[in-house]
Every structure is written in C-alpha cells, then in structure tokens.
Write an enzyme that holds these catalytic residues in place. Structure first.
Site, PDB file in Angstrom:
ATOM      1  CB  THR A   1     -10.390  -1.770 -20.844  1.00 48.12           C
ATOM      2  OG1 THR A   1      -9.124  -2.235 -21.316  1.00 48.12           O
ATOM      3  CG2 THR A   1     -10.467  -0.256 -20.977  1.00 48.12           C
TER       4      THR A   1
ATOM      5  CG  ASN B   1      -3.391  -1.057 -12.669  1.00 48.00           C
ATOM      6  OD1 ASN B   1      -3.220  -1.199 -11.447  1.00 48.00           O
ATOM      7  ND2 ASN B   1      -2.705  -1.753 -13.555  1.00 48.00           N
TER       8      ASN B   1
ATOM      9  CD  GLU C   1       4.592   1.792  -9.266  1.00 50.45           C
ATOM     10  OE1 GLU C   1       3.517   1.525  -8.703  1.00 50.45           O
ATOM     11  OE2 GLU C   1       5.460   0.939  -9.470  1.00 50.45           O
TER      12      GLU C   1
ATOM     13  CG  ASP D   1      -1.299  -4.525 -17.108  1.00 53.48           C
ATOM     14  OD1 ASP D   1      -1.936  -3.950 -16.220  1.00 53.48           O
ATOM     15  OD2 ASP D   1      -0.556  -5.495 -16.894  1.00 53.48           O
TER      16      ASP D   1
ATOM     17  CG  HIS E   1       1.800  -1.990 -15.423  1.00 54.14           C
ATOM     18  ND1 HIS E   1       1.482  -3.255 -14.972  1.00 54.14           N
ATOM     19  CD2 HIS E   1       2.803  -2.154 -16.327  1.00 54.14           C
ATOM     20  CE1 HIS E   1       2.252  -4.142 -15.592  1.00 54.14           C
ATOM     21  NE2 HIS E   1       3.054  -3.503 -16.416  1.00 54.14           N
TER      22      HIS E   1
ATOM     23  N   GLY F   1       0.791  -1.225   0.000  1.00 54.37           N
ATOM     24  CA  GLY F   1       0.000   0.000   0.000  1.00 54.37           C
ATOM     25  C   GLY F   1       0.822   1.273   0.000  1.00 54.37           C
ATOM     26  CB  SER F   2       4.314   2.144  -0.866  1.00 53.94           C
ATOM     27  OG  SER F   2       4.459   1.741  -2.202  1.00 53.94           O
ATOM     28  CG  ASN F   3       1.680   3.155  -5.756  1.00 58.57           C
ATOM     29  OD1 ASN F   3       2.101   4.178  -6.265  1.00 58.57           O
ATOM     30  ND2 ASN F   3       2.205   1.965  -5.987  1.00 58.57           N
TER      31      ASN F   3
HETATM   32  C1  GRF Z   1       3.353  -1.312  -7.589  1.00 59.97           C
HETATM   33  O1  GRF Z   1       4.571  -1.546  -8.207  1.00 59.97           O
HETATM   34  C2  GRF Z   1       2.250  -1.250  -8.624  1.00 59.97           C
HETATM   35  O2  GRF Z   1       2.654  -0.709  -9.822  1.00 59.97           O
HETATM   36  C3  GRF Z   1       1.945  -2.704  -8.827  1.00 59.97           C
HETATM   37  O3  GRF Z   1       2.023  -3.248  -7.536  1.00 59.97           O
HETATM   38  C4  GRF Z   1       2.917  -2.493  -6.729  1.00 59.97           C
HETATM   39  C5  GRF Z   1       2.178  -2.084  -5.509  1.00 59.97           C
HETATM   40  O4  GRF Z   1       2.973  -1.494  -4.553  1.00 59.97           O
HETATM   41  N1  GRF Z   1       0.687  -2.852  -9.511  1.00 59.97           N
HETATM   42  P1  GRF Z   1       2.308  -0.885  -3.224  1.00 59.97           P
HETATM   43  O5  GRF Z   1       1.407  -1.958  -2.633  1.00 59.97           O
HETATM   44  O6  GRF Z   1       1.539   0.330  -3.613  1.00 59.97           O
HETATM   45  O7  GRF Z   1       3.460  -0.579  -2.317  1.00 59.97           O
END
Ligand code: GRF
Length: 221
Positions: free
Chosen positions: A142, A108, A175, A146, A110, A12-14
């Site tokens: 979609t 998403n 990201e 990807d 990626h 969940g770092s994103n």
């Molecule tokens: C990221 O590299 C994202 O692109 C991929 O999964 C990873 C998730 O990282 N789909 P995090 O869980 O957000 O740290």
C-alpha cells in the site's frame, strides 16, 4: 493458472525460488512478466533462462520523476494484466496508480519481522537493535511503506556473534520459502483483498519441501 508479474532490481534470488517452485509443481502459477528498473539486474538473466514470456528492462530516463516513471510502469503492467504483482527486491517506490489498479493483488517480501524494522537495511537494523529474533514477511503493498497487511512470516533466533552476512543469508533462505508459499496461497484463491488468509492445506511437513531447521513459520504456511 494464476499469472504473476515480478518486479526486481537486483540478484533475483527470490524470483529464482519462485520459478523453481513453479517448475517443481509446488506453486501452481506462472510468471508471465519480469521487469527491472536496472538493465544489468541478474534477475533479467534468470527470467530469460526460465523462458519467461516477457522480460523487460525499464530504466528511468535521466531526470525522470517518479510519477512519470510509474506511468510507464503502469502501461506495461496494464498491457500484461497479471493476476498478481510481486515485488522481489524491487528498489523503487511503486506509485499510487499502480497500487490502485492492483489493490489487494500486489505483494512485497521484506527481510524483517514486520512491523519491526521497516525500510532499507532491515537485517542491519535488527542486528543494531540487538533483536533476538530475525526473519522475513510477505505483505500487501500500500502507500504506507512496508505497512500493508501482513500475509506470512517466518523467523529464526539470532545467534551469538552473528555477523550481518550470516544473518542476511539465513533470512534470505527463509524468504525463498515464504515468497513461493505466499504466491501459492493466491493461486488457491485464499487471500482476501484485506490480506486475510482462509484456512486450507498447509505446507509444513509436506514431502519434498525442505524447511530451514530451527525456524518458525506463521499460521497458513
Ligand atoms: C531480499 O532480501 C528482499 O527481502 C529485499 O531485497 C532482497 C532481494 O534479494 N526486498 P533478491 O534480489 O531476491 O536476491
């Protein structure tokens, strides 16, 4: 304010990057739901800490088929009714009913410069192919895995002797900028249903934002 649901399976770092940019005011949206298919996902703890109103663990039942699981997912999303759905490290295929309901409003992130290196282990694929550039992409989701319309990208040069670990780390740092920036574009109402982005103020060079040095960012950033 734009209401965002985030689906995440892992660290969940994103999600964290998104929550942090919302807290700092760079992204004018709020996360109203975080859902994970893995009850032990660190993303759920991050969501609780940030006081996200709805934090849901939705593990698949034993033997449950994807279609049945996706119906349960749709019921929760329909009830919450977010403006935008973000897949941030969500490791399951999202079924057609969910994609149809949120068409043009589900994205998403990626870890490759799509259309190169779709699917799993994208950074590893890039290294194995001896790619000279790596990066990340946000795109509409979609049924084409990807393959939906590309929204934003950022890239960097692969260094000589780069390891998988170091490249993954550098791409993840990108990201953490690209995903919040993409959500802000939705908050500004600049993303058309086909993924085209209307012109507007850019983030590059904006005070208070640290960009990854040496990286490049696509138009609209
Ligand atoms: C990221 O590299 C994202 O692109 C991929 O999964 C990873 C998730 O990282 N789909 P995090 O869980 O957000 O740290």
């Amino acid at each position: 304010m734009l209401r965002v649901a985030v689906l995440a399976s892992g660290n969940g770092s994103n999600l964290q990057a998104l929550l942090d940019r919302m807290a700092s005011g760079h992204v004018q949206a709020r996360v109203t739901l975080v859902l994970s298919d893995r009850p032990d996902a660190l993303a759920l703890g991050r969501a609780r800490k940030a006081k996200v109103p709805a934090v849901v663990a939705l593990p698949p039942e034993p033997e449950e088929k994807g279609a049945a699981y996706n119906q349960r997912l749709l019921a929760i999303l329909a009830q919450e009714n977010p403006d935008l759905v973000v897949l941030a490290g969500y490791m399951r295929i999202v079924g057609k009913p969910v994609l149809e309901r949120f068409a043009g409003r589900i994205l998403n992130v990626h870890p490759s410069l799509l259309p190169a290196f779709k699917g799993l282990h994208a950074v590893q694929q890039a290294l194995a192919a001896k790619a000279t550039e790596a990066g990340c992409t946000t795109h509409l989701v979609t049924a084409d895995l990807d393959g939906g319309a590309i929204l934003l990208q950022a890239g960097l040069k692969v260094r000589a002797g780069e390891t998988l670990e170091s490249l993954q780390k550098r791409v993840l740092a990108l990201e953490h900028l690209v995903l919040p920036r993409t959500v802000q574009l939705f908050a500004e109402g600049r993303v058309a249903p086909d993924g085209r982005i209307a012109a507007g103020p850019s983030w590059t060079g904006e005070a208070g934002l640290e960009f990854v040095s040496g990286a490049w960012y696509s138009e609209g950033f």
